[in-house]
Design an enzyme around this catalytic site. Structure first.
Site, short mmCIF file in Angstrom:
data_model
loop_
_atom_site.label_atom_id
_atom_site.label_comp_id
_atom_site.label_asym_id
_atom_site.label_seq_id
_atom_site.Cartn_x
_atom_site.Cartn_y
_atom_site.Cartn_z
CB CYS A 1 123.39 26.49 53.46
SG CYS A 1 122.25 25.23 53.96
NE ARG B 1 130.50 20.92 53.49
CZ ARG B 1 129.68 21.84 54.02
NH1 ARG B 1 128.99 22.62 53.22
NH2 ARG B 1 129.56 21.97 55.31
CE LYS C 1 128.75 16.15 57.02
NZ LYS C 1 128.14 17.37 57.60
CG ASN C 2 126.49 15.53 60.51
OD1 ASN C 2 127.40 16.22 60.05
ND2 ASN C 2 125.34 15.39 59.89
CG ASP D 1 121.31 14.77 56.84
OD1 ASP D 1 122.11 14.78 57.80
OD2 ASP D 1 120.69 15.78 56.48
NE ARG E 1 120.76 24.11 58.20
CZ ARG E 1 121.78 23.36 57.80
NH1 ARG E 1 122.20 23.46 56.56
NH2 ARG E 1 122.42 22.58 58.64
C1 EPZ Z 1 122.25 18.97 61.71
O1 EPZ Z 1 122.12 20.28 61.22
C2 EPZ Z 1 123.11 18.23 60.70
N1 EPZ Z 1 124.43 18.85 60.63
C3 EPZ Z 1 122.43 18.25 59.33
O2 EPZ Z 1 123.24 17.48 58.44
C4 EPZ Z 1 121.06 17.59 59.46
O3 EPZ Z 1 120.40 17.64 58.22
C5 EPZ Z 1 120.25 18.33 60.53
O4 EPZ Z 1 120.97 18.32 61.79
C6 EPZ Z 1 118.88 17.72 60.77
O5 EPZ Z 1 119.00 16.42 61.19
C7 EPZ Z 1 125.35 18.57 61.60
O6 EPZ Z 1 125.09 17.81 62.53
C8 EPZ Z 1 126.70 19.23 61.46
P1 EPZ Z 1 118.86 21.36 63.09
P2 EPZ Z 1 121.50 21.42 62.18
O7 EPZ Z 1 119.27 22.44 64.01
O8 EPZ Z 1 121.82 21.13 63.59
C9 EPZ Z 1 115.52 24.72 62.75
C10 EPZ Z 1 124.51 17.11 56.53
O9 EPZ Z 1 124.16 16.91 55.37
N2 EPZ Z 1 116.37 25.52 63.66
O10 EPZ Z 1 118.60 19.97 63.67
O11 EPZ Z 1 121.89 22.74 61.62
C11 EPZ Z 1 116.19 24.49 61.40
O12 EPZ Z 1 115.91 25.59 60.55
C12 EPZ Z 1 123.83 18.18 57.34
O13 EPZ Z 1 125.39 16.45 57.14
C13 EPZ Z 1 115.90 26.77 64.08
O14 EPZ Z 1 114.83 27.22 63.69
O15 EPZ Z 1 119.95 21.21 61.95
C14 EPZ Z 1 115.55 23.22 60.92
O16 EPZ Z 1 114.29 23.52 60.33
C15 EPZ Z 1 122.85 18.97 56.50
N3 EPZ Z 1 116.68 27.49 64.93
C16 EPZ Z 1 115.31 22.43 62.21
O17 EPZ Z 1 115.41 23.38 63.28
C17 EPZ Z 1 117.88 27.03 65.40
O18 EPZ Z 1 118.54 27.72 66.20
C18 EPZ Z 1 116.32 21.32 62.48
O19 EPZ Z 1 117.60 21.84 62.25
C19 EPZ Z 1 118.34 25.76 64.95
C20 EPZ Z 1 117.56 25.02 64.10
#
Ligand code: EPZ
Length: 424
Positions: free
Chosen positions: A116, A403, A22-23, A309, A121
């Site tokens: 969420c 999802r 999915k990702n 995850d 996020r």
């Molecule tokens: C991706 O989310 C995945 N989703 C998530 O999977 C996964 O849990 C996550 O990466 C972490 O591996 C998709 O790929 C569609 P991040 P993402 O940006 O990109 C902080 C699932 O179940 N951050 O890597 O949104 C954030 O708060 C989902 O399939 C900022 O502060 O996660 C977090 O603490 C859930 N500012 C950390 O970085 C930003 O602009 C990592 O989040 C972006 C992120």
């Protein structure tokens, strides 16, 4: 609304075939916006989230058709249109169209995703990166409105911490920017490598795949191409843990063991027997006396560390172990929503901030109950708990599950699990 019913306590035996990730599918579908012509994406899972992003692309002028697991997407006639709050709030990964729209049209207006269940996020890394490329970003009435007159300008962007979709968004924005872009402290998840492969197939020039420093030499245009989506490592890990929790033996096919280094080590440490081939993993989980599950600590980290995850799923396994372990969640601030539900099934878990202390009560620790799904991966942990528990479990709000898990009921039934859907 539907609910999932599980009659637990039965070990799992057989084979299971993993779907596309999915990702990886979500950013790759967004990347088709970068170039006109018909793109071909193979091994794309048919999920609520992939259907959502395809309807988003339709609103932007794309056309598409599905033939089995292959998507044909034509983005010849992309038009500017706002991406609404209603759409983004159902799937925050909709923000992944920002980068390609800026590269293709020079403008985009997308609702901010909002938080969420698992955390706030934010998308500040995404916006900061676009501004480094010379884009004017305005945040008004819950929308981000981004505009640049002409080409984006390549630049160096440093991420305060690795972010998967921020890395993907800025990659897609940079491939047709003028000059060179370097993304430092970039995320290294395999799904990013899949996107890089697709962009290179389309004519992009990218170095550093799989590392935390990615360099992009901007090109003037890209063309449609054919790309295969990698297997879903989180689906793979979910089913490995399910067999570990229920007991039995299974072969997980069409997967990539190299994408799950941390989980495979932790499952072996807990006493489960795993063997890996190029594209399959075999697991055997004895439940007889003398084969208790050992308690193992985990700490979630960016790839290649233990994946956040798969945190909720591993917690269920540890409720069945023979001692005490600590599970530390370092990526998201509120990813223990499954704990309260597991307690209702008899688990002994104490949370303190981003740590959870799990006191394993042996393989008969869990008993069936009515529980509620809160987010995608928490809901899959409740399915694992229901399969391992004695008695009947009913899981409500299972739209979360749909999802991210293709044909979950069929795949689990194929392993002998007694699981079916009913109307609430
Ligand atoms: C991706 O989310 C995945 N989703 C998530 O999977 C996964 O849990 C996550 O990466 C972490 O591996 C998709 O790929 C569609 P991040 P993402 O940006 O990109 C902080 C699932 O179940 N951050 O890597 O949104 C954030 O708060 C989902 O399939 C900022 O502060 O996660 C977090 O603490 C859930 N500012 C950390 O970085 C930003 O602009 C990592 O989040 C972006 C992120």
């Amino acid at each position: 609304m539907e609910k999932l019913i599980i009659e637990g306590g039965k070990p799992l035996y057989g084979e299971i075939t993993i779907s596309g990730a999915k990702n990886a599918a979500l950013p790759c579908i967004a990347a088709t916006l970068l170039a006109p012509g018909e793109h071909v994406l193979k091994n794309v899972p048919n999920l609520r989230d992939t259907r959502t992003i395809l309807s988003l692309l339709e609103e932007l002028g794309a056309t598409w058709r599905r033939e089995g697991a292959t998507l044909f997407i034509d983005c010849s006639d992309i038009v500017y249109s706002e991406v609404s709050y209603d759409l983004v709030k159902t799937m925050r990964a909709s923000v992944l169209v920002l980068g390609p729209l800026l590269a293709r049209l020079g403008r985009a207006k997308v609702s901010l995703p909002g938080g969420c269940a698992i955390g706030e996020r934010p998308i500040n890394f995404h916006i900061n990166g676009f501004e480094r490329f010379g884009v004017d970003c305005r945040l008004e009435q819950g929308y981000v409105e981004a505009f640049i007159d002409g080409r984006l300008k390549g630049n160096t962007v440093y991420f305060d911490q690795p972010s998967v979709t921020a890395t993907e968004n800025l990659l897609m924005a940079s491939v047709m920017a003028s000059g060179t872009t370097t993304l430092k402290n970039a995320a290294r998840e395999p799904e990013i490598g899949n996107l890089i492969d697709m962009l290179v197939n389309m004519g992009a020039e990218i170095e550093g795949k799989g590392t935390d420093s990615i360099t992009v030499h901007g090109v003037s245009k890209l063309h449609a191409a054919e790309t295969k989506i990698i297997p879903d490592r989180i689906e793979t890990g979910t089913y490995l843990i399910a067999v570990g929790a229920a007991g039995g033996e299974a072969v997980i096919k069409n997967c990539n063991p190299l994408h799950l280094p941390a989980l495979i080590e932790k499952l072996k440490e807990s006493g489960l027997a795993l063997t890996t081939e190029d594209s399959s993993i075999s697991i055997a989980a004895q439940t007889k006396k003398g084969h208790e599950l050992k308690s193992v600590d985990i700490k979630t980290m960016p790839y290649p560390g233990y994946p956040t995850d798969l945190q909720a799923q591993f917690m269920v396994l540890m409720t069945l172990s023979n001692s005490i372990c600590v599970i530390k969640e370092t990526i998201f601030e509120n990813r223990f929503m499954h704990v309260a539900e597991l307690r209702r099934m008899g688990a002994t878990i104490k949370t303190e901030g981003n740590s959870a202390v799990v006191s394993g009560n042996g393989r008969d620790a869990l008993s069936g109950a009515r529980v509620m799904a809160t987010d995608l991966r928490a809901s899959s942990s409740l399915v694992i708990a229901g399969i391992a528990a004695t008695g009947r479990t009913e899981i409500s709000r299972i739209y979360h599950l749909e999802r991210g898990y293709e044909n979950l009921v069929a795949k689990l039934s194929n392993l002998g699990a007694r699981v079916w859907k009913e109307n609430e």
